[in-house]
Design a protein around this motif. Structure first.
Motif, PDB file in Angstrom:
ATOM      1  N   GLY A 165      36.681  32.260  48.502  1.00  0.00           N
ATOM      2  CA  GLY A 165      35.715  33.308  48.806  1.00  0.00           C
ATOM      3  C   GLY A 165      34.746  33.577  47.673  1.00  0.00           C
ATOM      4  O   GLY A 165      33.923  34.484  47.763  1.00  0.00           O
ATOM      5  N   ASN A 166      34.825  32.789  46.604  1.00  0.00           N
ATOM      6  CA  ASN A 166      33.994  32.992  45.421  1.00  0.00           C
ATOM      7  C   ASN A 166      32.857  31.979  45.428  1.00  0.00           C
ATOM      8  O   ASN A 166      33.085  30.779  45.294  1.00  0.00           O
ATOM      9  N   GLU A 167      31.642  32.460  45.562  1.00  0.00           N
ATOM     10  CA  GLU A 167      30.502  31.567  45.753  1.00  0.00           C
ATOM     11  C   GLU A 167      29.948  30.989  44.452  1.00  0.00           C
ATOM     12  O   GLU A 167      28.898  30.357  44.462  1.00  0.00           O
ATOM     13  N   GLY A 168      30.658  31.174  43.345  1.00  0.00           N
ATOM     14  CA  GLY A 168      30.149  30.674  42.078  1.00  0.00           C
ATOM     15  C   GLY A 168      30.932  29.529  41.473  1.00  0.00           C
ATOM     16  O   GLY A 168      30.618  29.102  40.367  1.00  0.00           O
ATOM     17  N   ASN A 169      31.969  29.042  42.161  1.00  0.00           N
ATOM     18  CA  ASN A 169      32.794  28.020  41.509  1.00  0.00           C
ATOM     19  C   ASN A 169      32.840  26.677  42.236  1.00  0.00           C
ATOM     20  O   ASN A 169      33.731  25.870  42.007  1.00  0.00           O
ATOM     21  N   ILE A 170      31.867  26.441  43.102  1.00  0.00           N
ATOM     22  CA  ILE A 170      31.567  25.109  43.622  1.00  0.00           C
ATOM     23  C   ILE A 170      30.081  24.881  43.360  1.00  0.00           C
ATOM     24  O   ILE A 170      29.252  25.732  43.701  1.00  0.00           O
ATOM     25  N   ILE A 171      29.731  23.776  42.739  1.00  0.00           N
ATOM     26  CA  ILE A 171      28.314  23.502  42.487  1.00  0.00           C
ATOM     27  C   ILE A 171      27.963  22.110  42.989  1.00  0.00           C
ATOM     28  O   ILE A 171      28.826  21.235  43.097  1.00  0.00           O
ATOM     29  N   ILE A 172      26.687  21.937  43.306  1.00  0.00           N
ATOM     30  CA  ILE A 172      26.185  20.645  43.761  1.00  0.00           C
ATOM     31  C   ILE A 172      25.018  20.241  42.876  1.00  0.00           C
ATOM     32  O   ILE A 172      24.081  21.023  42.677  1.00  0.00           O
ATOM     33  N   THR A 173      25.108  19.046  42.330  1.00  0.00           N
ATOM     34  CA  THR A 173      24.010  18.503  41.543  1.00  0.00           C
ATOM     35  C   THR A 173      23.183  17.572  42.428  1.00  0.00           C
ATOM     36  O   THR A 173      23.685  17.022  43.414  1.00  0.00           O
ATOM     37  N   ASN A 174      21.920  17.409  42.044  1.00  0.00           N
ATOM     38  CA  ASN A 174      21.028  16.549  42.825  1.00  0.00           C
ATOM     39  C   ASN A 174      20.172  15.732  41.872  1.00  0.00           C
ATOM     40  O   ASN A 174      19.226  16.244  41.274  1.00  0.00           O
ATOM     41  N   HIS A 175      20.533  14.467  41.714  1.00  0.00           N
ATOM     42  CA  HIS A 175      19.775  13.538  40.881  1.00  0.00           C
ATOM     43  C   HIS A 175      19.111  12.507  41.786  1.00  0.00           C
ATOM     44  O   HIS A 175      19.796  11.679  42.399  1.00  0.00           O
ATOM     45  N   HIS A 176      17.799  12.590  41.904  1.00  0.00           N
ATOM     46  CA  HIS A 176      17.041  11.634  42.721  1.00  0.00           C
ATOM     47  C   HIS A 176      17.589  11.581  44.155  1.00  0.00           C
ATOM     48  O   HIS A 176      17.823  10.513  44.722  1.00  0.00           O
ATOM     49  N   ASN A 177      17.828  12.777  44.711  1.00  0.00           N
ATOM     50  CA  ASN A 177      18.328  12.931  46.080  1.00  0.00           C
ATOM     51  C   ASN A 177      19.752  12.420  46.274  1.00  0.00           C
ATOM     52  O   ASN A 177      20.201  12.229  47.412  1.00  0.00           O
ATOM     53  N   ASN A 178      20.456  12.190  45.184  1.00  0.00           N
ATOM     54  CA  ASN A 178      21.882  11.876  45.256  1.00  0.00           C
ATOM     55  C   ASN A 178      22.664  13.141  44.932  1.00  0.00           C
ATOM     56  O   ASN A 178      22.769  13.536  43.765  1.00  0.00           O
ATOM     57  N   ARG A 179      23.171  13.788  45.973  1.00  0.00           N
ATOM     58  CA  ARG A 179      23.846  15.072  45.822  1.00  0.00           C
ATOM     59  C   ARG A 179      25.344  14.842  45.605  1.00  0.00           C
ATOM     60  O   ARG A 179      25.964  14.030  46.277  1.00  0.00           O
ATOM     61  N   LYS A 180      25.911  15.580  44.663  1.00  0.00           N
ATOM     62  CA  LYS A 180      27.326  15.429  44.356  1.00  0.00           C
ATOM     63  C   LYS A 180      27.944  16.798  44.120  1.00  0.00           C
ATOM     64  O   LYS A 180      27.355  17.648  43.450  1.00  0.00           O
ATOM     65  N   VAL A 181      29.129  17.013  44.675  1.00  0.00           N
ATOM     66  CA  VAL A 181      29.810  18.294  44.560  1.00  0.00           C
ATOM     67  C   VAL A 181      30.802  18.259  43.399  1.00  0.00           C
ATOM     68  O   VAL A 181      31.436  17.238  43.127  1.00  0.00           O
ATOM     69  N   PHE A 182      30.916  19.396  42.705  1.00  0.00           N
ATOM     70  CA  PHE A 182      31.858  19.570  41.597  1.00  0.00           C
ATOM     71  C   PHE A 182      32.609  20.893  41.776  1.00  0.00           C
ATOM     72  O   PHE A 182      32.039  21.871  42.262  1.00  0.00           O
ATOM     73  N   ALA A 183      33.854  20.894  41.352  1.00  0.00           N
ATOM     74  CA  ALA A 183      34.642  22.128  41.313  1.00  0.00           C
ATOM     75  C   ALA A 183      34.751  22.602  39.866  1.00  0.00           C
ATOM     76  O   ALA A 183      34.820  21.788  38.943  1.00  0.00           O
ATOM     77  N   LEU A 184      34.751  23.886  39.679  1.00  0.00           N
ATOM     78  CA  LEU A 184      34.959  24.439  38.350  1.00  0.00           C
ATOM     79  C   LEU A 184      35.626  25.794  38.472  1.00  0.00           C
ATOM     80  O   LEU A 184      35.786  26.323  39.568  1.00  0.00           O
TER      81      LEU A 184
END
Length: 335
Positions: A165-184
């Motif tokens: 329920g915490n909207e700040g601890n999943i992030i998505i990076t986007n390098h040249h339209n290559n999107r990748k998800v990270f957990a923190l």
């Protein structure tokens, strides 16, 4: 996992996130990398100070577990905030309630996306409310969608009720339209960021793999539901967004990560826990042993937690019936 040990060279308040009670601080370290520096002493919205005395330890311990399971996370560091630095920056010292010592740092990733719809500022200027994209669509079209099942499994392994329920601890990076998800953000794993009697009682009560796990499953799922406090979305917006991008047509999407989790070795867990600076451990060897023993037992319970969630309808793309697992070796647990 390489754990950098660096010094804090500079604080950059312009990059500080606003989500979460701890509100980590953006810093430049001596290796010329930017990190979010987590804080042990936090002040809640009522102005009450809390000493989260297990938060650094849990961040580093679970980060190493995640890395060993090949779950995408930012790199981390042990950051030394020196007395001389704070004395030369008195305003920062009082503004952020900082003390000299060792802190946990999570590397700041570049090119991260926002969940806000494009042109929302212009919309607000014309009197329209700020709109946020559906988390389902935000999590779609990433190059590593298998990470969603792995992140959910990791959170069940480590009793992390804070993510879904915490909207700040999943992030998505986007390098040249290559999107990748990270957990923190693993500081609130094991039900809380504190080491106290309640934590000891909970962690030591986890059943062995040859014992009935139902009481533990019931208790943990109850805590998970309580933590979100969102009746229309029981497990939280982040869980909803992830699970809507998990599909079952080609088999059990959790099978691979469960195999990795159940293969975690005691000697590796002990190596991870031994990387923790002693100043982050308030419970001496009892605390270290308790964390290792918990994961040793919890790793056999994750599949049953997932089965219960599946049966309760937590996954919208379910095919019905029961969650099937590949047959390999001995199947421990309920028969």
């Amino acid at each position: 996992m390489q754990i950098d040990k660096e010094y804090v060279d500079q604080i950059d308040a312009s990059l500080n996130p606003q989500l979460g009670m701890s509100k980590p601080i953006s810093i430049l370290a001596s290796n010329n990398k930017n990190y979010f520096l987590k804080r042990q002493y936090v002040i809640d919205q009522n102005g009450v100070s809390h000493n989260e005395n297990a938060v650094f330890m849990q961040e580093l311990f679970v980060s190493q577990i995640a890395n060993s399971l090949q779950i995408p996370i930012p790199s981390c560091a042990i950051l030394n905030l020196e007395k001389e630095f704070l004395e030369a920056n008195e305003d920062l010292r009082f503004q952020y309630h900082l003390k000299p010592g060792l802190y946990f740092g999570s590397e700041i990733l570049n090119n991260t996306e926002s969940n806000l719809v494009p042109h929302y500022i212009e919309a607000m200027q014309h009197g329209k409310p700020q709109i946020i994209r559906s988390w389902n669509s935000f999590f779609r079209n990433v190059e590593n969608p298998e990470a969603y099942a792995s992140i959910i499994a990791l959170d069940l392994l480590t009793a992390n009720c804070d993510r879904f329920g915490n909207e700040g601890n999943i992030i998505i990076t986007n390098h040249h339209n290559n999107r990748k998800v990270f957990a923190l953000d693993f500081g609130h794993c094991f039900l809380s960021p504190y080491w106290n009697k309640d934590k000891v009682r909970f962690m030591q009560s986890i059943p062995d793999k040859d014992q009935d796990p139902n009481n533990y499953i019931d208790y943990f799922l109850c805590k998970l539901l309580q933590s979100t406090n969102k009746p229309l979305n029981p497990l939280g917006t982040i869980f909803s967004g992830m699970q809507n991008n998990i599909f079952f047509e080609s088999g059990n999407p959790f099978a691979k990560i469960i195999s990795k989790i159940e293969s975690l070795k005691s000697e590796d867990l002990r190596m991870f826990i031994n990387q923790i600076p002693s100043v982050w451990v308030s419970g001496d060897t009892l605390q270290l042993d308790t964390y290792v023993n918990f994961i040793e037992k919890s790793k056999y319970l994750v599949r049953y937690l997932l089965e219960r969630l599946y049966e309760l309808g937590a996954f919208n793309n379910s095919l019905g019936g029961k969650l099937e697992w590949p047959i390999s070796g001995i199947n421990y647990g309920i028969q």
